[in-house]
Design a protein around this motif. Structure first.
Motif, PDB file in Angstrom:
ATOM      1  N   VAL A   1     -41.702 -12.441  14.752  1.00 27.43           N
ATOM      2  CA  VAL A   1     -42.371 -11.942  15.956  1.00 27.43           C
ATOM      3  C   VAL A   1     -43.878 -12.011  15.756  1.00 27.43           C
ATOM      4  O   VAL A   1     -44.398 -11.607  14.714  1.00 27.43           O
ATOM      5  N   GLN A   2     -44.587 -12.514  16.758  1.00 25.77           N
ATOM      6  CA  GLN A   2     -46.053 -12.580  16.690  1.00 25.77           C
ATOM      7  C   GLN A   2     -46.718 -11.405  17.396  1.00 25.77           C
ATOM      8  O   GLN A   2     -47.752 -10.921  16.965  1.00 25.77           O
ATOM      9  N   ARG A   3     -46.132 -10.970  18.521  1.00 24.32           N
ATOM     10  CA  ARG A   3     -46.702  -9.869  19.283  1.00 24.32           C
ATOM     11  C   ARG A   3     -45.677  -9.394  20.306  1.00 24.32           C
ATOM     12  O   ARG A   3     -44.656 -10.040  20.518  1.00 24.32           O
ATOM     13  N   LEU A   4     -45.987  -8.262  20.946  1.00 24.18           N
ATOM     14  CA  LEU A   4     -45.138  -7.701  21.995  1.00 24.18           C
ATOM     15  C   LEU A   4     -45.984  -7.361  23.209  1.00 24.18           C
ATOM     16  O   LEU A   4     -47.197  -7.155  23.097  1.00 24.18           O
ATOM     17  N   SER A   5     -45.310  -7.257  24.334  1.00 28.50           N
ATOM     18  CA  SER A   5     -45.945  -6.736  25.536  1.00 28.50           C
ATOM     19  C   SER A   5     -44.963  -5.770  26.196  1.00 28.50           C
ATOM     20  O   SER A   5     -43.796  -6.117  26.387  1.00 28.50           O
ATOM     21  N   TYR A   6     -45.441  -4.556  26.512  1.00 26.82           N
ATOM     22  CA  TYR A   6     -44.600  -3.551  27.163  1.00 26.82           C
ATOM     23  C   TYR A   6     -45.007  -3.425  28.626  1.00 26.82           C
ATOM     24  O   TYR A   6     -46.192  -3.332  28.949  1.00 26.82           O
ATOM     25  N   THR A   7     -43.995  -3.410  29.489  1.00 25.67           N
ATOM     26  CA  THR A   7     -44.188  -3.237  30.920  1.00 25.67           C
ATOM     27  C   THR A   7     -43.403  -2.011  31.357  1.00 25.67           C
ATOM     28  O   THR A   7     -42.247  -1.847  30.976  1.00 25.67           O
TER      29      THR A   7
ATOM     30  N   LYS B   1     -39.679  -4.428  26.948  1.00 31.73           N
ATOM     31  CA  LYS B   1     -40.438  -5.089  25.888  1.00 31.73           C
ATOM     32  C   LYS B   1     -40.236  -6.594  25.991  1.00 31.73           C
ATOM     33  O   LYS B   1     -39.107  -7.071  26.049  1.00 31.73           O
ATOM     34  N   GLU B   2     -41.337  -7.328  25.980  1.00 34.28           N
ATOM     35  CA  GLU B   2     -41.278  -8.789  25.896  1.00 34.28           C
ATOM     36  C   GLU B   2     -41.759  -9.172  24.502  1.00 34.28           C
ATOM     37  O   GLU B   2     -42.863  -8.814  24.103  1.00 34.28           O
ATOM     38  N   GLN B   3     -40.889  -9.868  23.777  1.00 33.77           N
ATOM     39  CA  GLN B   3     -41.218 -10.294  22.409  1.00 33.77           C
ATOM     40  C   GLN B   3     -41.654 -11.755  22.433  1.00 33.77           C
ATOM     41  O   GLN B   3     -41.005 -12.582  23.050  1.00 33.77           O
ATOM     42  N   PHE B   4     -42.725 -12.034  21.720  1.00 29.14           N
ATOM     43  CA  PHE B   4     -43.238 -13.400  21.590  1.00 29.14           C
ATOM     44  C   PHE B   4     -43.020 -13.833  20.143  1.00 29.14           C
ATOM     45  O   PHE B   4     -43.533 -13.203  19.220  1.00 29.14           O
TER      46      PHE B   4
ATOM     47  N   GLY C   1     -42.723 -20.062  19.546  1.00 28.85           N
ATOM     48  CA  GLY C   1     -43.156 -20.268  20.922  1.00 28.85           C
ATOM     49  C   GLY C   1     -42.198 -19.699  21.961  1.00 28.85           C
ATOM     50  O   GLY C   1     -42.536 -19.635  23.140  1.00 28.85           O
ATOM     51  N   SER C   2     -41.022 -19.299  21.553  1.00 25.25           N
ATOM     52  CA  SER C   2     -40.069 -18.716  22.499  1.00 25.25           C
ATOM     53  C   SER C   2     -40.405 -17.247  22.727  1.00 25.25           C
ATOM     54  O   SER C   2     -41.205 -16.649  22.000  1.00 25.25           O
ATOM     55  N   LYS C   3     -39.773 -16.690  23.740  1.00 27.98           N
ATOM     56  CA  LYS C   3     -39.954 -15.268  24.026  1.00 27.98           C
ATOM     57  C   LYS C   3     -38.685 -14.711  24.659  1.00 27.98           C
ATOM     58  O   LYS C   3     -37.859 -15.469  25.169  1.00 27.98           O
ATOM     59  N   GLU C   4     -38.534 -13.386  24.592  1.00 31.92           N
ATOM     60  CA  GLU C   4     -37.384 -12.751  25.231  1.00 31.92           C
ATOM     61  C   GLU C   4     -37.752 -11.352  25.682  1.00 31.92           C
ATOM     62  O   GLU C   4     -38.623 -10.706  25.107  1.00 31.92           O
ATOM     63  N   TRP C   5     -37.059 -10.908  26.736  1.00 29.27           N
ATOM     64  CA  TRP C   5     -37.195  -9.545  27.232  1.00 29.27           C
ATOM     65  C   TRP C   5     -36.130  -8.683  26.590  1.00 29.27           C
ATOM     66  O   TRP C   5     -34.989  -9.105  26.434  1.00 29.27           O
ATOM     67  N   VAL C   6     -36.504  -7.467  26.236  1.00 30.41           N
ATOM     68  CA  VAL C   6     -35.573  -6.504  25.641  1.00 30.41           C
ATOM     69  C   VAL C   6     -35.589  -5.257  26.514  1.00 30.41           C
ATOM     70  O   VAL C   6     -36.657  -4.794  26.928  1.00 30.41           O
ATOM     71  N   GLY C   7     -34.413  -4.745  26.803  1.00 32.80           N
ATOM     72  CA  GLY C   7     -34.317  -3.513  27.575  1.00 32.80           C
ATOM     73  C   GLY C   7     -34.154  -3.714  29.061  1.00 32.80           C
ATOM     74  O   GLY C   7     -34.261  -2.749  29.818  1.00 32.80           O
ATOM     75  N   LEU C   8     -33.906  -4.912  29.499  1.00 37.35           N
ATOM     76  CA  LEU C   8     -33.693  -5.147  30.933  1.00 37.35           C
ATOM     77  C   LEU C   8     -32.274  -4.831  31.320  1.00 37.35           C
ATOM     78  O   LEU C   8     -31.358  -4.990  30.606  1.00 37.35           O
TER      79      LEU C   8
END
Length: 162
Positions: free
Chosen positions: A70-76, A148-151, A155-162
């Motif tokens: 994992v490189q970074r996360l983004s929380y919405t 949570k969106e994981q990067f 280069g791929s990414k995924e949403w967690v908790g949807l």
């Protein structure tokens, strides 16, 4: 309480004449934050003289998930998330009538090592503080609509908790 004016306290550290505190009065902080969180702030703000225990939790962004780098996360957060985290804190305070509660969850972009969720509970006794803090964290994760969106490094990414 001073040496000149000793006061008898009950097991929870309350004097007989102290007024009852409603659960919402014992929630020191319950919020979403775009700013960095620190466990030291949570611990300092939740503590009170009658508290012999402060238990804290830090959910920290790690560099891997399920075998991927994992490189970074983004929380919405959903628009109702601020109200939901406040309700979780009040519910925990209601279940544990002598604890003080502090909880905050980050929103926005986070780097490896950033604190995503910080919680702290103060109580006269450690067992109650541990139990209340564990419940606070679990209920926050279950009831507050934050995704949570994981990067990943590839280069791929995924949403967690949807």
């Amino acid at each position: 309480m001073s040496a000149e004016n000793p006061q008898e306290l009950n097991q929870a550290g309350f004097a007989a004449e102290e007024p009852f505190e409603f659960p919402q009065e014992r929630v020191i902080l319950a919020e979403l934050s775009a700013e960095p969180l620190t466990p030291a702030r949570a611990e300092a703000e939740v503590w009170a003289e009658r508290a012999g225990a402060v238990v804290g939790f830090s959910g920290i962004v790690r560099n891997h998930d399920q075998g991927q780098s994992v490189q970074r996360l983004s929380y919405t957060a959903h628009p109702s998330a601020a109200e939901a985290i406040a309700q979780v804190a009040v519910d925990v305070a209601a279940r544990f009538p002598t604890v003080r509660v502090w909880v905050a969850h980050r929103v926005g972009d986070l780097a490896i090592g950033d604190h995503a969720l910080v919680a702290a509970v103060a109580s006269a006794h450690r067992a109650e503080a541990f139990q209340a803090c564990a419940e606070l964290v679990e209920q926050t994760k279950e009831q507050v609509p934050i995704w949570k969106e994981q990067f990943f490094a590839d280069g791929s990414k995924e949403w967690v908790g949807l």
